[in-house]
Design a protein around this motif. Structure first.
Motif, PDB file in Angstrom:
ATOM      1  N   THR A 166      12.813  15.052   4.924  1.00 50.08           N
ATOM      2  CA  THR A 166      11.999  16.074   4.262  1.00 50.08           C
ATOM      3  C   THR A 166      12.239  16.155   2.762  1.00 50.08           C
ATOM      4  N   VAL A 167      12.939  15.163   2.174  1.00 55.06           N
ATOM      5  CA  VAL A 167      13.125  15.174   0.720  1.00 55.06           C
ATOM      6  C   VAL A 167      11.789  14.926   0.035  1.00 55.06           C
ATOM      7  N   GLU A 168      11.739  15.226  -1.266  1.00 62.55           N
ATOM      8  CA  GLU A 168      10.481  15.087  -1.976  1.00 62.55           C
ATOM      9  C   GLU A 168      10.075  13.628  -2.132  1.00 62.55           C
ATOM     10  N   PHE A 169      11.037  12.764  -2.499  1.00 66.85           N
ATOM     11  CA  PHE A 169      10.767  11.339  -2.658  1.00 66.85           C
ATOM     12  C   PHE A 169      11.471  10.590  -1.522  1.00 66.85           C
ATOM     13  N   PHE A 170      10.651  10.087  -0.624  1.00 67.59           N
ATOM     14  CA  PHE A 170      11.193   9.475   0.595  1.00 67.59           C
ATOM     15  C   PHE A 170      11.023   7.971   0.539  1.00 67.59           C
ATOM     16  N   ASP A 178      13.385   2.464   3.540  1.00 68.86           N
ATOM     17  CA  ASP A 178      14.483   1.493   3.481  1.00 68.86           C
ATOM     18  C   ASP A 178      15.792   2.168   3.093  1.00 68.86           C
ATOM     19  N   GLN A 179      15.704   3.073   2.125  1.00 66.11           N
ATOM     20  CA  GLN A 179      16.900   3.795   1.713  1.00 66.11           C
ATOM     21  C   GLN A 179      17.412   4.682   2.839  1.00 66.11           C
ATOM     22  N   PHE A 180      16.479   5.285   3.570  1.00 62.39           N
ATOM     23  CA  PHE A 180      16.892   6.131   4.695  1.00 62.39           C
ATOM     24  C   PHE A 180      17.651   5.319   5.741  1.00 62.39           C
ATOM     25  N   LEU A 181      17.089   4.141   6.116  1.00 65.13           N
ATOM     26  CA  LEU A 181      17.743   3.326   7.137  1.00 65.13           C
ATOM     27  C   LEU A 181      19.079   2.766   6.647  1.00 65.13           C
ATOM     28  N   SER A 182      19.195   2.544   5.332  1.00 65.55           N
ATOM     29  CA  SER A 182      20.463   2.029   4.811  1.00 65.55           C
ATOM     30  C   SER A 182      21.579   3.052   4.910  1.00 65.55           C
ATOM     31  N   LEU A 219       2.937  15.250   6.776  1.00 67.96           N
ATOM     32  CA  LEU A 219       3.706  14.306   5.974  1.00 67.96           C
ATOM     33  C   LEU A 219       5.011  13.927   6.668  1.00 67.96           C
ATOM     34  N   PHE A 220       5.703  14.918   7.223  1.00 69.94           N
ATOM     35  CA  PHE A 220       6.959  14.643   7.915  1.00 69.94           C
ATOM     36  C   PHE A 220       6.735  13.767   9.150  1.00 69.94           C
ATOM     37  N   GLU A 221       5.627  14.022   9.835  1.00 73.02           N
ATOM     38  CA  GLU A 221       5.326  13.219  11.022  1.00 73.02           C
ATOM     39  C   GLU A 221       5.030  11.770  10.639  1.00 73.02           C
ATOM     40  N   GLU A 222       4.293  11.560   9.542  1.00 74.92           N
ATOM     41  CA  GLU A 222       4.000  10.206   9.083  1.00 74.92           C
ATOM     42  C   GLU A 222       5.272   9.475   8.684  1.00 74.92           C
ATOM     43  N   MET A 226       2.793  -1.611   1.935  1.00 71.36           N
ATOM     44  CA  MET A 226       3.197  -0.510   1.077  1.00 71.36           C
ATOM     45  C   MET A 226       3.984  -0.957  -0.140  1.00 71.36           C
ATOM     46  N   GLY A 227       4.471  -2.214  -0.124  1.00 67.55           N
ATOM     47  CA  GLY A 227       5.223  -2.714  -1.267  1.00 67.55           C
ATOM     48  C   GLY A 227       6.673  -2.294  -1.271  1.00 67.55           C
ATOM     49  N   TRP A 228       7.192  -1.842  -0.105  1.00 64.52           N
ATOM     50  CA  TRP A 228       8.591  -1.426  -0.047  1.00 64.52           C
ATOM     51  C   TRP A 228       9.489  -2.646  -0.104  1.00 64.52           C
ATOM     52  N   GLY A 229      10.544  -2.543  -0.845  1.00 59.12           N
ATOM     53  CA  GLY A 229      11.548  -3.589  -0.877  1.00 59.12           C
ATOM     54  C   GLY A 229      11.112  -4.836  -1.599  1.00 59.12           C
ATOM     55  N   SER A 230      10.009  -4.789  -2.366  1.00 56.18           N
ATOM     56  CA  SER A 230       9.544  -5.987  -3.061  1.00 56.18           C
ATOM     57  C   SER A 230      10.480  -6.384  -4.188  1.00 56.18           C
TER      58      SER A 230
END
Length: 531
Positions: free
Chosen positions: A310-314, A317-321, A369-372, A476-480
């Protein structure tokens, strides 16, 4: 006179006695002659014709009395074997469908499971018995392949009678058109079963492609040729043989062939995962699972995970790390928590859950947003750890599902997903053995012209090199940024480093411990008995 009469009578008596004696003697001779004649006339020969045998001839033997069996021709033998095979298959089919009708309760007491769950268990047990023995990259034996195709056809034949009513036009004899209702196979079955059959055939074809390979071979774990380092790293797969490659590693053509087969199997894996996820999402959530949920999503996730989502900037990849994903149990526990929170949030947004209310500061937009975000985490977990067992929600859906069509699609796609992952793991084992040989040769001063990328590093990537395939992280371009920096590095810098110290996108993720459902199964257990 009296004496003369007496003599005459006596003489007459003697005469009559003599005549009777002659009659009896003649009858005896006649009877004896008849018996001899009859025996002479009724004696058959070997070729069936009549022959004569005298009274003093040798008596009949037992072998002469028993007629000899006629020798069957090749055509008759083939027809007899085909008939016996058909009868045997019919008995097997009767046994399979009897178990389905009885709901696996052979006592007949009506305490069995539903038809949908019985079919699901039948698919699972068949896959475990056939593919559970596939420990090498080699074609499936002809007998097991025939059994697999035959029994899969039996189980899928049920779906031919799962139909729906659709309107159709019919022309009568007088030329007028009438609209009538006709039956056809249900739409979801008509679309997905041919696709699943195609994926099944692709997996079998992939194994058949390894028929003539001579570049690698297998040794048992306790063999002298087995690598002691591999024994330590693969203690969780102690029953699998160890792949061995030549001293100089695989040839370039063999390496390209393995990567091509890996890409093909990877596409099968993705397709099976997509179908299975779609079917599971359509199965209704049972009330028993909903009753077991906590009051709100925060209680399900825990304070730490809830704050991270529920942080503002989610950043997923960082969450799973930051999560501890060092074991299968911990990954599955995280998956169960997130799925439970998604169900709770969806029910609250649809105003179906009156257990508790959200605070006034939480808007509907934030709930969505949290569900997504939670669903994004689930998607990444499924792609990075495709061999995970089913979650509590999935098991509950399979156990209480009553739709036979959905049960067939879910179980068939699930076993194909597990089989594809098993074949993928076998290919990675060979590539890993080749990588270790290359690393050893380089450290010994024997450099090669071309060095392939380590297979474990490829498994940790969310993206794949197959053309036309794109994951959520690509889109989404995550981790590029991380991947760009990795590509700029010289691959030879990391080639001879220890695998456990290689930089990874996810900290504490042991990808070598991923196992397919069939490898975890160990025996023919049903999905409901895994937890």
């Amino acid at each position: 006179m009296v004496q003369a009469g007496d003599q005459d009578q006596e003489g007459g008596g003697r005469t009559r006695l003599f005549n009777f004696k002659g009659i009896f003697e003649g009858a005896g001779r006649h009877t004896k002659s008849l018996s001899i004649d009859t025996a002479t006339q009724l004696e058959p020969t070997e070729d069936g014709a009549a022959s004569s045998r005298s009274q003093g001839s040798k008596p009949l033997n037992d072998s002469d009395k028993i007629p000899k069996a006629r020798t069957l021709t090749k055509e008759e033998l083939a027809a007899k074997e085909a008939k016996e095979k058909i009868l045997q298959e019919m008995e097997q089919m009767k046994e399979r469908f009897a178990k389905l009708l009885l709901g696996e309760d052979m006592s007949g007491g009506g305490k069995g499971v539903s038809s949908a769950l019985a079919l699901s268990n039948a698919f699972t047990n068949l896959a475990a018995s056939i593919y559970g023995e596939q420990k090498r990259l080699e074609p499936m034996p002809a007998e097991r392949k025939a059994k697999w195709k035959k029994e899969i056809d039996w189980l899928l034949s049920v779906t031919d009678y799962v139909v729906e009513m659709v309107p159709s036009q019919q022309k009568s004899k007088d030329g007028t058109n009438m609209e009538i209702m006709t039956t056809r196979q249900r739409t979801d079955l008509h679309m997905n079963i041919p696709a699943l059959r195609k994926l099944d055939a692709m997996l079998i074809e992939c194994l058949d492609n390894f028929k003539d390979q001579t570049e690698f071979y297998y040794v048992s774990k306790d063999s002298d040729d087995s690598d002691p380092d591999s024994k330590k790293k693969n203690d969780d797969k102690w029953w699998l043989p160890t792949p061995k490659v030549p001293a100089d590693g695989l040839s370039e053509s063999a390496r390209k062939f393995l990567h091509y087969q890996k890409d093909c199997v990877n596409q099968v894996l993705k397709a099976a995962m997509a179908i299975n996820a779609q079917i599971l999402s359509e199965i209704e959530i049972p009330e028993s699972y909903i009753d077991s949920l906590p009051k709100n999503g925060r209680a399900s996730l825990g304070d730490s995970i809830y704050r991270s989502i529920t942080v503002e900037f989610f950043d997923p990849d960082q969450f799973l790390s930051t999560m501890d994903l060092s074991s299968e149990h911990k990954i599955l526990n995280l998956k169960n928590r997130i799925e439970a929170s998604i169900v709770i949030w969806k029910r609250k947004m649809n105003h179906k859950d009156g257990k508790s209310t959200w605070g006034s500061g939480v808007s509907i937009e934030k709930r969505e947003l949290f569900e997504e975000r939670a669903e994004t985490i689930l998607l990444l977990l499924k792609h990075r750890f495709p061999g995970l067992p089913q979650s509590s929600l999935d098991i509950s859906k399979i156990q209480y599902n009553k739709d036979v069509g959905q049960a067939v699609l879910e179980s068939y796609s699930r076993i194909l997903e597990s089989l594809a992952f098993t074949v993928l793991s076998r290919i990675d084992d060979v590539l890993q053995a080749d990588f270790q040989i290359q690393c050893h040769n380089i450290s010994a001063g024997k450099s090669r012209n071309s060095i392939s990328r380590p297979p474990k590093e490829e498994m940790e990537k969310v993206t794949t090199e197959a053309p036309g395939s794109m994951t959520l992280s690509d889109f989404m371009g995550w981790g590029s940024d991380q991947e760009d920096s990795t590509l700029k590095k010289d691959p030879s810098d990391d080639l001879c480093k220890d695998e456990d110290t290689k930089p990874q996108k996810l900290a504490n993720v042991v990808t070598s411990k991923k196992m397919s459902y069939l490898e975890n199964l160990g025996a023919t257990r049903s999905p409901t008995a895994r937890h």
